[in-house]
Design an enzyme around this catalytic site. Structure first.
Site, short mmCIF file in Angstrom:
data_model
loop_
_atom_site.label_atom_id
_atom_site.label_comp_id
_atom_site.label_asym_id
_atom_site.label_seq_id
_atom_site.Cartn_x
_atom_site.Cartn_y
_atom_site.Cartn_z
N GLY A 26 0.83 -1.11 0.02
CA GLY A 26 -0.23 -0.06 0.07
C GLY A 26 0.87 1.26 0.03
N LYS A 27 0.20 2.44 0.18
CA LYS A 27 1.07 3.80 0.17
C LYS A 27 1.68 3.75 1.54
CE LYS A 27 0.35 5.33 -3.73
NZ LYS A 27 1.41 5.63 -5.07
N GLU A 28 1.46 3.29 2.61
CA GLU A 28 1.97 3.46 3.96
C GLU A 28 3.06 2.41 3.91
OE1 GLU A 28 -1.75 4.03 3.81
OE2 GLU A 28 -0.96 5.73 3.50
N ALA A 29 2.91 1.22 3.56
CA ALA A 29 3.83 0.27 3.84
C ALA A 29 3.73 -1.02 2.90
CB ALA A 29 3.55 -0.32 5.37
N VAL A 31 3.89 -5.34 3.30
CA VAL A 31 3.79 -6.17 4.29
C VAL A 31 4.11 -7.39 3.52
CG1 VAL A 31 2.44 -7.58 5.92
CG2 VAL A 31 2.17 -4.98 5.33
N GLU A 122 2.62 -10.39 14.71
CA GLU A 122 1.67 -11.75 14.18
C GLU A 122 1.22 -11.78 12.90
OE1 GLU A 122 -2.20 -13.81 16.03
OE2 GLU A 122 -1.41 -11.68 17.09
N VAL A 124 -2.17 -12.68 11.36
CA VAL A 124 -3.32 -13.03 11.85
C VAL A 124 -3.80 -14.16 10.69
CG1 VAL A 124 -5.77 -12.26 12.55
CG2 VAL A 124 -3.79 -10.94 12.87
N ASP A 168 -8.01 6.25 11.61
CA ASP A 168 -8.30 5.91 10.39
C ASP A 168 -9.00 4.72 10.10
OD1 ASP A 168 -7.96 6.52 7.28
OD2 ASP A 168 -6.32 4.85 7.30
N ASP A 185 -3.14 -1.60 11.63
CA ASP A 185 -2.79 -0.36 11.00
C ASP A 185 -2.97 0.74 12.04
OD1 ASP A 185 -2.11 -1.62 8.80
OD2 ASP A 185 -3.94 -1.35 7.74
#
Length: 286
Positions: A26-29, A31, A122, A124, A168, A185
């Protein structure tokens, strides 16, 4: 798969043994699913501020305390060192929130530490080992929607008791495993008592979650948990054991029209940014 450059130091230090696959970008991170010894976890690699889609990050960072005075001065001056420290504070905010909320009883991924801009936590999953889906990918009965909505209102209440507002929250950052919702998040979590935007962020969070569940149980649209919760919090009487009803009566005094219009404009602007972020994530293959 090829080891991402930012995760390579964690492999060299023995924190991560192997990168198995990419989970999302995504734009923030970004994974990744990683192996740490005998456990499968995820590694969240934060992107630089210039790449993030939170265009109003200052709204989220308002009220955050920087314990080190030298860091605080550097951040205020906007120097290169200060920008680096600000990035570190942004990343550490999520780690801190995860630990605090887990202790408070909110279901969040268990954090294992943040190392040079990489948060290991973790993964999920459901009981069969499959990665838990996001709430926006889950359909449910009206009964299940009401039950899970009640759980989410409880979690939001616990967060507020801990002095935090997600900031958010929506169906896109809630996972659903076999035991119910899990909130994810949290780098933008705000200080409820020190951030001037906390009240309307809380209301926006609750409204978004309620609107999603209301697709399956329309009666949820008649609830007013945000107003109820904030009023009790402002009175200093909100506790983890507070029983919420979802009901709230407005004061008889006339509404401040300018204030209401300003809040509406702010919410609309945030929604536009959210849509832009989702569109950008789709282009990135999220």
């Amino acid at each position: 798969m090829k080891t991402p450059k930012r995760i390579q130091p964690l492999i060299e230090d023995g924190i991560v043994d192997e990168v198995l696959s990419s989970l999302m970008s995504g734009k923030e991170a970004s994974v990744y699913i990683v192996r740490c010894g005998d456990e499968i976890r995820c590694a969240k690699v934060y992107k630089d501020a210039a790449q993030r889609s939170f265009k109003k990050a200052s709204q989220y960072q308002e009220g955050r305390k920087v314990r080190n005075s030298r860091r605080a001065r550097a951040i205020e001056k906007g120097s290169k060192f200060g920008k680096g420290q600000q990035e570190e504070e942004w990343q550490n905010a999520e780690v801190d929130a995860l630990y605090r909320l887990a202790r408070a009883g909110v279901r969040v991924p268990t954090p294992y530490g943040c190392f040079d801009g990489v948060l290991v936590m973790e993964l999920v999953t459901n009981d069969d080992g499959e990665v838990a889906p996001r709430l926006n990918d889950v359909a449910m009965s009206a009964e299940q929607a009401i039950e899970d909505h009640t759980v989410m209102m409880h979690y939001i209440k616990l967060m507020l008791c801990e002095g935090l507002v997600h900031g958010d929250l929506s169906e896109f950052n809630v996972l659903v495993d076999d035991y119910g919702p899990v909130i994810i998040d949290l780098p933008q979590a705000v200080d409820a008592s020190a951030n001037n935007h906390a009240e309307w962020m809380l209301e926006r969070d609750i409204n978004k979650i309620t609107q999603y569940y209301a697709q399956f149980a329309p009666e949820l649209l008649d609830t007013r948990y945000a107003k109820e919760m904030w009023a009790i919090y402002e009175d200093g009487e909100l506790t983890p054991d507070t029983e919420l009803t979802g009901e709230f009566e407005d004061d008889s005094e006339a509404a401040d029209v300018d204030s209401v219009l300003s809040e509406i404009k702010a919410v609309l602007a945030e929604e536009r940014e959210r849509q832009e972020r989702l569109n950008a994530e789709e282009e990135d293959g999220f």
